[in-house]
Motif scaffolding. Structure first.
Motif, short mmCIF file in Angstrom:
data_model
loop_
_atom_site.label_atom_id
_atom_site.label_comp_id
_atom_site.label_asym_id
_atom_site.label_seq_id
_atom_site.Cartn_x
_atom_site.Cartn_y
_atom_site.Cartn_z
N SER A 64 -8.13 -34.07 -12.11
CA SER A 64 -8.02 -33.21 -10.93
C SER A 64 -7.20 -31.96 -11.28
N SER A 132 -7.32 -29.87 -5.81
CA SER A 132 -8.33 -30.89 -5.54
C SER A 132 -9.60 -30.66 -6.35
N MET A 134 -12.04 -30.48 -9.72
CA MET A 134 -12.22 -31.40 -10.84
C MET A 134 -12.46 -30.61 -12.11
#
Length: 157
Positions: A64, A132, A134
């Motif tokens: 993340s 948040s 990836m």
């Protein structure tokens, strides 16, 4: 038997005993030295593996954005010693930004790398890292197999 002959026999027996003791010592310590070399080699390999472990958690994984930010903070002191370089490519900055050092052509170079990570938390900045988001993480090694860089590339959502 004369006294001279007895002394000569004692002397010869002493020399033979010394030769036998030296031979026994050589037979005992030669395999021990080989074992010690083997253990030292294994210990060195284990030490290297343990040292690399902190980087290997980022090898071919998806993390993340908050983990990327943590990595930037975590490796800051090591990066200043030019042992590790970090590159982050975000959706806003597809060419990427090197932090602390650059790793190219098998060497770590301080020029052109950002040393301030405060822009990574500024939403309006191109180097902003979405906590948040990836990121695909990968580890890069030099020609000696030493880990020199970690690269984070934001995945399309």
């Amino acid at each position: 038997m004369s006294e001279t002959t007895a002394t000569a026999l004692k002397f010869a027996a002493g020399i033979i005993l010394a030769i036998v003791l030296v031979s026994i010592a050589i037979m005992v310590f030669t395999p021990a030295a080989d074992s010690a070399k083997s253990v030292t080699t294994d210990f060195t390999a284990n030490t290297t593996e343990l040292q690399d472990q902190k980087y290997l958690v980022y090898d071919n994984t998806v993390v993340s954005g908050s983990q990327v930010l943590t990595a930037l903070r975590r490796f800051e002191s090591q990066a200043k010693d030019e042992t590790i370089a970090l590159k982050v490519q975000t959706g806003k900055n597809s060419t990427g930004q090197w932090y602390y050092s650059r790793f190219e052509s098998d060497k770590v170079d301080k020029s052109g790398a950002a040393s301030d990570i405060s822009t990574t938390t500024n939403v309006t900045h191109a180097e902003y890292i979405n906590p948040s988001g990836m990121f695909a993480a990968s580890v890069h090694r030099d020609s000696n197999g030493v880990i020199r860089a970690i690269q984070f590339v934001q995945e399309k959502q």
